[in-house]
Structures are given as structure tokens and as C-alpha cells.
Design an enzyme around this catalytic site. Structure first.
Site, short mmCIF file in Angstrom:
data_model
loop_
_atom_site.label_atom_id
_atom_site.label_comp_id
_atom_site.label_asym_id
_atom_site.label_seq_id
_atom_site.Cartn_x
_atom_site.Cartn_y
_atom_site.Cartn_z
N HIS A 125 -12.64 -4.58 -60.25
CA HIS A 125 -11.98 -4.73 -61.62
C HIS A 125 -13.19 -4.61 -62.39
O HIS A 125 -13.61 -5.79 -63.04
CB HIS A 125 -11.03 -5.60 -61.66
CG HIS A 125 -9.63 -5.72 -60.97
ND1 HIS A 125 -9.87 -5.86 -59.63
CD2 HIS A 125 -8.52 -5.52 -61.33
CE1 HIS A 125 -8.23 -5.91 -58.99
NE2 HIS A 125 -7.72 -5.42 -60.30
N SER B 25 -19.73 -7.90 -65.37
CA SER B 25 -20.00 -8.24 -63.84
C SER B 25 -20.99 -7.03 -62.93
O SER B 25 -21.79 -7.35 -62.39
CB SER B 25 -18.77 -8.22 -63.00
OG SER B 25 -17.81 -7.43 -63.50
N ASP C 114 -6.99 2.34 -58.22
CA ASP C 114 -6.62 0.91 -58.20
C ASP C 114 -7.54 0.05 -57.30
O ASP C 114 -7.86 0.56 -56.27
CB ASP C 114 -5.17 1.06 -57.64
CG ASP C 114 -4.68 -0.33 -57.62
OD1 ASP C 114 -4.02 -0.76 -58.58
OD2 ASP C 114 -4.91 -1.11 -56.45
N ASP D 186 -11.36 -9.32 -59.83
CA ASP D 186 -11.57 -10.14 -61.06
C ASP D 186 -10.35 -9.38 -62.18
O ASP D 186 -10.58 -8.82 -63.01
CB ASP D 186 -12.72 -9.86 -61.75
CG ASP D 186 -12.85 -10.71 -63.21
OD1 ASP D 186 -11.87 -11.54 -63.52
OD2 ASP D 186 -13.71 -10.17 -63.95
C1 LIG Z 1 -10.94 -9.10 -66.51
S1 LIG Z 1 -11.47 -7.41 -66.70
C2 LIG Z 1 -12.82 -7.25 -65.72
C3 LIG Z 1 -14.39 -7.69 -66.26
C4 LIG Z 1 -15.44 -7.41 -65.31
N1 LIG Z 1 -14.95 -7.83 -63.86
C5 LIG Z 1 -16.45 -8.50 -65.69
O1 LIG Z 1 -16.37 -9.57 -65.07
O2 LIG Z 1 -17.29 -8.21 -66.66
C6 LIG Z 1 -10.35 -6.59 -65.67
C7 LIG Z 1 -10.59 -4.97 -65.67
O3 LIG Z 1 -9.62 -4.68 -64.74
C8 LIG Z 1 -9.04 -3.35 -65.22
N2 LIG Z 1 -7.78 -3.13 -64.35
C9 LIG Z 1 -6.66 -3.79 -64.48
N3 LIG Z 1 -5.74 -3.41 -63.41
C10 LIG Z 1 -6.68 -2.72 -62.37
C11 LIG Z 1 -6.19 -2.21 -61.18
N4 LIG Z 1 -5.12 -2.61 -60.55
N5 LIG Z 1 -7.43 -1.66 -60.59
C12 LIG Z 1 -8.70 -1.51 -60.94
N6 LIG Z 1 -8.92 -2.18 -62.23
C13 LIG Z 1 -8.04 -2.71 -62.96
C14 LIG Z 1 -9.01 -3.67 -66.61
O4 LIG Z 1 -8.92 -2.18 -67.13
C15 LIG Z 1 -10.05 -4.41 -66.91
O5 LIG Z 1 -11.06 -3.54 -67.18
#
Ligand SMILES: C[S@@+](CC[C@H](N)C(=O)[O-])C[C@H]1O[C@@H](n2cnc3c(N)ncnc32)[C@H](O)[C@@H]1O
Length: 280
Positions: A42, A100, A143, A164
Site C-alpha cells: 500500500h 514509505s 490490489d 500499510d
Molecule cells: C496509509 S496509505 C500508505 C502510505 C504509505 N505506505 C507510506 O507509508 O508512505 C495507504 C495507501 O493504500 C492505498 N490502498 C488502499 N487500498 C488498497 C489496496 N487494496 N491495495 C493497494 N493499495 C491500496 C491507498 O490508496 C493509500 O495510498
């Protein structure tokens, strides 16, 4: 299109907590000569302008990196994280914040590689553009939980999986637990770091029992709560579960968490924890 955008929350207390621990996990992997793989399921957009109107809306970074930026007494265990933030702000003024992907990327050696997964189309396109010329980085707009199945085990047989989630859907704790089980079946020696928000105590108890019931061993749990238990205004705290923490990570994590909690918490509210949820 997903509703959650990390730009609104960039650099907040949860980012400071997870990124300080994440940097130490990646650093630990660099201590062995063999190459490793990082999967960030994520990924977000990797680079945040704290002056962006979305970030300015609640200016959450002021209660996160904003509280750390000027401190001169941070222990050396925070240095890999703070160095990553400083690298974004060479003039010494806090304006940009690394997500991240950037925190991981700056610690990779030429033989290591990283795959970034992001489901939000726009955010993912931004990652594709940023890393188009970087042969160590692959980006996929899919995903994150599906990606766990597709990318594990890595050819290197060493690696870190950072999950995350934005926790913007119901049953995310279940999805996270199921994702860990599926991934661990394919790659049981991998290091896994799972971030989660602190919700009401009953939900947290259910999550912990579900994780313990998986039978997976060696799970270190870190938490910081920065508001009292009955706080309803926003997320009161967050945690990180680390499966198979690298040698030496536990005392480093404890130092980070013990130092961060009084700095981030509201007048000593909440608590901090570094303990084994499941030991060896
Ligand atoms: C908390 S943020 C991530 C922050 C990042 N990991 C950081 O530490 O800088 C969560 C991210 O997951 C994405 N997201 C949500 N559902 C997801 C999924 N099922 N698969 C992949 N990405 C997803 C959102 O668009 C968002 O950008």
C-alpha cells in the site's frame, strides 16, 4: 476510485511511528551480504508536499514530524528515519515528507529490489512516473493483498513485506490477518510489518486473538496511543506487528517507541508498548 488519499495525513504521528520502525527494518536487512526484496503493498505516492492544500487542511504533520524535526535529543535509532526526512529538505526547513517507498529506496543497495503496489490509479501513476528509470523498483497498480500472492516467495528468499492499509473499508483487520496467513504460507521466513490503527478495545482484542490463532510464531508488537482510551475525535494511536523481526531489532524498536511516545502524546495521555504478541 478510492476515497482515501494519504496526502491528507502525510507526516502525522502514525507516519513518524511506522517510518522510524520501517527504516530500522530495512537497515537490518542490509547487514547481511545477500540481496533482499521489499514489497510495499500500500505504497501511497512516496513524496508529499506539506504545503499542499490537502495536507494543510488539518496539518496533521504538526503533531507528527513537526514535533520531531527540531529536536536535538533524538536517539541514534531514529537517525535512519530522520535522515530520510532531512534528505527531502536539504535547506533545513521542513516542507517535504518521504513516504514509505522513498524511505525504503534510499537504504537499498544496488543488488536489492523493491516492488510498490498502489490501487489508487492517480497515486499509482505518480509512482510509475517517479520510478520509471529506476531498475531496482517495479510499480504495479493492483490490489495489495492480491500482490502478496503474486510476488511471494521472492527469488532472493530474503525480504520485507510492508502492509500499510488505509483501513477505509469494513473488515480490514480480517483482511490483514488473512493476507498475512496467505503470504506466510508462501514465504514463512520473510519479515512482515503490518500497520494498524487503534480502534475500540473490543475490536483490538479480536484482532490480536485472530493473529495469535493463526499459529504464526515470532510476532513483535509495538504500539503508541497518544490520546486517552475514550478519545473519539480521531485515531487515538496505532501499532505495528513485525513477524520474524531481524536479530537486534527488538531493543532498537523499544528505544524508538519509548522515545517517541512522550514526544507525540497529548500531555502524557495513552501508552506505549513493545512486547512479544507471540514469542519464538
Ligand atoms: C496509509 S496509505 C500508505 C502510505 C504509505 N505506505 C507510506 O507509508 O508512505 C495507504 C495507501 O493504500 C492505498 N490502498 C488502499 N487500498 C488498497 C489496496 N487494496 N491495495 C493497494 N493499495 C491500496 C491507498 O490508496 C493509500 O495510498
Amino acid at each position: 476510485m478510492l476515497a482515501y488519499r494519504h496526502q491528507f495525513h502525510a507526516g502525522n504521528f502514525a507516519d513518524a511511528f511506522k517510518h522510524a520502525l520501517l527504516a530500522q527494518l530495512v537497515l537490518a536487512l542490509t547487514r547481511k551480504d545477500k540481496p533482499f526484496f521489499c514489497l510495499d503493498t500500500h505504497a501511497g505516492i512516496a513524496h508529499y508536499d506539506l504545503q499542499h492544500e490537502w495536507t494543510q487542511k488539518n496539518a496533521e504533520y504538526k503533531n507528527g514530524i513537526g514535533l520531531l524535526w527540531e529536536r536535538k535529543d533524538a536517539p541514534s535509532e531514529l537517525a535512519p528515519y530522520l535522515d530520510a526526512v532531512r534528505a527531502e529538505n536539504p535547506d533545513g526547513r521542513l516542507r517535504y515528507y518521504p513516504g514509505s517507498p522513498r524511505i525504503i529506496r534510499r537504504l537499498l543497495r544496488s543488488k536489492d529490489r523493491m516492488t510498490l503496489i498502489e490501487l489508487n490509479k492517480k497515486d499509482c501513476e505518480s509512482l510509475v512516473t517517479q520510478y520509471a528509470r529506476d531498475r531496482r523498483v517495479t510499480v504495479q497498480c493492483v490490489d495489495g493483498y492480491q500482490a502478496l500472492k503474486a510476488h511471494l516467495p521472492p527469488q532472493e528468499r530474503r525480504g520485507l513485506v510492508f502492509i500499510d492499509s488505509s483501513f477505509d473499508r469494513a473488515r480490514e483487520f480480517q483482511r490483514l490477518t488473512q493476507g498475512l496467513v496467505a503470504a506466510h504460507k508462501k514465504f514463512s521466513t520473510g519479515v512482515y510489518a503490518l500497520w494498524y490503527p487503534l480502534m475500540e478495545p473490543a475490536a483490538m482484542g479480536g484482532f490480536e486473538r485472530g493473529i495469535v490463532a493463526t499459529g504464526i510464531r515470532r510476532i513483535l508488537q509495538m504500539e503508541v496511543a497518544i490520546h486517552p482510551d475514550d478519545w473519539m475525535m480521531s485515531v487515538r494511536g496505532c501499532g505495528l506487528l513485525v513477524v520474524n523481526p531481524p536479530f537486534g531489532f527488538e531493543p532498537v524498536a523499544r528505544t524508538i517507541v519509548d522515545w517517541l511516545w512522550p514526544v507525540l502524546s497529548e500531555a502524557g495521555a495513552g501508552y506505549r508498548k513493545t512486547a512479544w504478541l507471540v514469542p519464538e
